[in-house]
Design a protein around this motif. Sequence first.
Motif, short mmCIF file in Angstrom:
data_model
loop_
_atom_site.label_atom_id
_atom_site.label_comp_id
_atom_site.label_asym_id
_atom_site.label_seq_id
_atom_site.Cartn_x
_atom_site.Cartn_y
_atom_site.Cartn_z
N GLU A 54 -11.15 -12.28 -7.61
CA GLU A 54 -11.24 -12.70 -6.20
C GLU A 54 -12.06 -11.71 -5.40
OE1 GLU A 54 -10.51 -15.54 -5.00
OE2 GLU A 54 -9.19 -16.36 -6.54
N ALA A 55 -11.95 -10.42 -5.71
CA ALA A 55 -12.77 -9.40 -5.04
C ALA A 55 -14.25 -9.64 -5.35
CB ALA A 55 -12.35 -8.01 -5.47
N MET A 56 -14.54 -10.01 -6.58
CA MET A 56 -15.92 -10.31 -6.97
C MET A 56 -16.42 -11.56 -6.23
SD MET A 56 -15.73 -9.75 -11.07
CE MET A 56 -16.09 -8.17 -11.82
N THR A 57 -15.59 -12.58 -6.16
CA THR A 57 -15.96 -13.81 -5.47
C THR A 57 -16.24 -13.54 -4.00
OG1 THR A 57 -14.70 -15.16 -7.03
CG2 THR A 57 -15.15 -16.14 -4.87
N ARG A 76 -8.04 0.19 -3.56
CA ARG A 76 -6.60 -0.08 -3.40
C ARG A 76 -6.07 -1.24 -4.23
NH1 ARG A 76 -6.56 4.76 -1.35
NH2 ARG A 76 -7.08 4.97 0.84
N LEU A 77 -6.56 -1.40 -5.45
CA LEU A 77 -6.01 -2.44 -6.34
C LEU A 77 -4.59 -2.05 -6.70
CD1 LEU A 77 -6.36 -4.98 -8.14
CD2 LEU A 77 -7.16 -3.43 -9.94
N LEU A 103 0.82 -1.21 0.00
CA LEU A 103 0.00 0.00 0.00
C LEU A 103 0.85 1.26 0.00
CD1 LEU A 103 -2.91 -1.26 2.21
CD2 LEU A 103 -2.96 -0.78 -0.24
N ARG A 104 2.07 1.19 0.49
CA ARG A 104 3.00 2.33 0.36
C ARG A 104 3.44 2.48 -1.10
NH1 ARG A 104 3.39 4.35 5.13
NH2 ARG A 104 3.62 3.07 6.98
N VAL A 147 -5.78 -6.09 -3.17
CA VAL A 147 -7.03 -5.37 -3.42
C VAL A 147 -7.84 -5.46 -2.14
CG1 VAL A 147 -8.33 -7.32 -4.40
CG2 VAL A 147 -8.93 -4.97 -5.03
N ALA A 148 -8.50 -4.36 -1.80
CA ALA A 148 -9.35 -4.32 -0.61
C ALA A 148 -10.81 -4.30 -1.04
CB ALA A 148 -9.03 -3.08 0.22
N VAL A 149 -11.65 -4.90 -0.22
CA VAL A 149 -13.09 -4.91 -0.47
C VAL A 149 -13.80 -4.68 0.85
CG1 VAL A 149 -15.02 -6.13 -1.53
CG2 VAL A 149 -12.69 -6.70 -2.23
#
Length: 171
Positions: A115-118, A96-97, A27-28, A80-82
């Motif tokens: 994976e975010a969709m799943t 944050r992808l 994330l940095r 990636v965050a969800v």
Amino acid sequence: MSTSDANPITIRAARWPQDLHAAQLLLRHYADFLIHNPVGPVNICLAGYEEEMASLPLQYAEPDAVLLLAFQEGTAVGCVAVKQRKDRPGSCEMKRLWTEPSTRGTGLGRRLIQEAMTWSRAQGATVLLLDTVAEAMPDAVMLYRRMGFVETERHNTNPLPGLLFMKVDLL
């Protein structure tokens, strides 16, 4: 969550606290990209970023949220965050992808979005939302469009001008 024989990258939910350092490093890199972007600093969306970085285990704790991390040979190479959107029942928001430059062109961004969709579907979401600065991230916008995301109305209070709001139906 997933692995591919052709591409030895594993994607899974962050495990707190052991993945904190790897998540913060990715994330940095994401923040550095935004700050040093050729179209100009896109750092307004980084307001409160240090607080977010310090509280990742609280910000992205299941069942309400998740930070998915991609690892290649034990090294974190993408994320990636969800988050579930409690104010919009049936929806999640992707944030944050990021993929490390060494993995670009391998399909990792696509895999992280899948994976975010799943994960979102498993939480009962029927829509996945995002916002992005199209001018700063044209490659990401092209990927989103290829994956079925379409423009939609504003869905959050992000104050950054020039944001593109997108959604994809998960049904």
